[in-house]
Design a protein around this motif. Structure first.
Motif: not given
Length: 522
Positions: A263-277, A470-475
């Motif tokens: 039940n991981i919340p899904i955000n439809n916005s896309v952060k194309s300039n965010t990168f993660a390691l 993050l789950q409770e607040t949907k980020g």
């Protein structure tokens, strides 16, 4: 002329015998060493007094590349130094008559040794070995893969994350040519795939069974794989020992699933300039042969994998922008950090960076500098790890909108279960790093505290509550709100569950001290 025809007949007979692989089987050397010959090679199953001088071991490859060329049998014999290192491969030819084979130097023609054919029963009797097939289902400790051993082969019954990388599939042969070389020891070949799922090589291994544990040692490296026995009861139940959970055979491939894993919340916005390691270093013992399972960082790989799901689904970071590495070596970690650095550079100040690490952290006893530890770096050689201050410098080398770091690791020498250096009796308070740039760091513990786990959730305590919020607040939460929640919740739960203090910290660069509290994850 008669002798000439006899010679021709003899050569023809040898060629016929060896072309049918008649040499396959067991051969006893003059010093009582025993070779098992098959697949065009000879493996040692017993080491006699002469070969002991070269520090040969059971399972070593003694002769390789055995072929028949124009009626002559040739190969290459391993020659060792006295300390067991490879001196070279000597080209030989093999002349067999009846049940005796002479090993001859192909250059000088000198007879090096003679071998006598024996049957398998004789071979086992000479070694005082009780014949026993390797059977049953065994679960690999570090990723949960299950192998079914069926005598000569082992097939895959459940695919863990490491086998996923090689695109293995269920019921595929993973280990072949399993042969008994001791009462609880076997030689075999382990299949290694490339990332496309194609065969890379069959790696020569030795398998040792110790009570309810099975250990596979690679002959090419110091890599060790550890397994626990999965016990079948009435053909209906499987007992997964390490979790003390009984499951039906239909459920055996289902791991414990925490509430934050679904039940991981899904955000439809896309952060194309965010990168993660994202790095989860759990399995240190498979990369360092002198370590026990207790030094592994329980659930770190799962922490990293589920955090990645939140980064992609909840925070809206494109899948291609996320680098996930579990059980990362020094080289892999440095490559990941360098890639994030390069992405920052080419984004020309528009990037937002996320760095997550779960695993061992250690301080340098002299400088008190904090290091994160790759799985292939010994805790006794801390400064060969990666200094956390150097990570910050790499992430901040070029302008960024913001850099967020999550560290589910302690840097005092403690650990989730046992420190990487078990002999260290006193924890060390690590030096605090001077931060700069648009940087905020969330850490799982403070000072000389250790970071704990939430075993029933199969996560680190810090990561579990990070994911939970993050789950409770949907980020939709600010950095200040998350910091306050983690500080309160983890301090409370650590005392309730683990009877010890764990105090998360939020460290902020002076450059953003007036604005960071209002930063949002979404």
């Amino acid at each position: 002329m008669k002798n000439f025809f006899l010679l021709i007949i003899t050569i023809f007979a040898i060629n016929s015998i060896f072309s049918q692989e008649n040499y396959v089987g067991y051969w006893q050397r003059e010093d009582n060493s025993i070779y098992e010959v098959k697949n065009n090679q000879a493996i040692l199953v017993k080491v006699g007094r002469v070969l002991k001088r070269g520090n040969f071991k059971i399972g070593d490859l003694k002769i390789k590349n055995i072929v028949v060329e124009n009626g002559i049998i040739r190969g290459y014999r391993r020659v060792n130094t006295y300390d067991g290192n490879l001196l070279g491969w000597q080209k030989i030819r093999i002349v067999k008559r009846n049940n005796v084979a002479n090993i001859i130097d192909d250059v000088t023609g000198k007879v090096l040794t003679s071998l006598r054919r024996i049957n398998k029963k004789e071979a086992l009797q000479i070694q005082n070995i009780v014949p026993k097939k390797l059977l049953g289902e065994w679960k690999r400790v570090n990723d949960g893969s299950i192998y079914s051993f069926e005598g000569d082969v082992a097939v895959i019954k459940r695919i863990g994350f490491q086998l996923e990388r090689g695109k293995f599939h269920n019921n595929q042969i993973k280990i072949r040519n399993i042969n008994q070389i001791g009462n609880e020891s076997y030689s075999a070949q382990d299949r290694l795939n490339n990332k496309e799922g194609d065969l890379l090589l069959w790696n020569n291994v030795v398998i040792n069974v110790e009570n309810e544990n099975l250990i596979i040692h690679s002959k090419r490296s110091n890599r060790v794989q550890k397994f626990h026995r999965v016990i079948a009861e009435d053909n209906k139940l499987l007992v997964a020992k390490e979790n003390n959970v009984i499951r039906t055979d239909n459920e055996a491939s289902v791991a414990v699933v925490a509430d934050v894993d679904v039940n991981i919340p899904i955000n439809n916005s896309v952060k194309s300039n965010t990168f993660a390691l994202i790095i989860g270093n759990e399995d240190y013992s498979s990369f360092q042969i002198d370590l026990d399972n207790e030094v592994n960082v329980d659930f770190a790989a799962n922490d990293a994998k589920i955090f990645k799901e939140y980064v992609v689904k909840t925070l809206g970071v494109p899948q291609k922008n996320v680098i996930l590495i579990t059980n990362a070596t020094y080289g892999q970690m440095m490559q990941g950090i360098s890639k994030l650095n390069k992405l920052s550079e080419i984004s020309e100040g528009e990037a937002e960076l996320i760095f997550y690490y779960a695993g061992h952290g250690l301080p340098d006893e002299i400088t008190k500098e904090a290091y994160i530890m790759p799985v292939d770096i010994s805790g006794s050689n801390v400064t060969s790890g990666i200094k956390i201050d150097d990570v910050y410098k790499k992430l901040l080398e070029f302008p960024n909108k913001k850099v967020t770091v999550f560290l589910d690791a302690c840097f005092s020498g403690g650990a989730r279960n046992q420190g990487l250096i078990a002999m260290r009796g006193v924890k060390i308070r690590p030096k605090e790093n001077a931060l700069f740039g648009n940087l905020v760091v969330f850490t799982s513990s403070s000072g000389n505290e250790s970071s704990a786990t939430l075993k029933e959730k199969q996560h680190g305590l810090f990561t579990y509550y990070l994911l939970k919020k993050l789950q409770e607040t949907k980020g939709n939460i600010s950095y200040k709100e998350l910091a306050d929640f983690l500080n309160h919740k983890i301090k409370l739960e650590s005392v309730l569950i683990n009877n010890k203090e764990q105090t998360p910290q939020t460290n902020v660069s002076p450059d953003v001290k007036d604005v960071w509290e209002n930063w949002k994850f979404n």
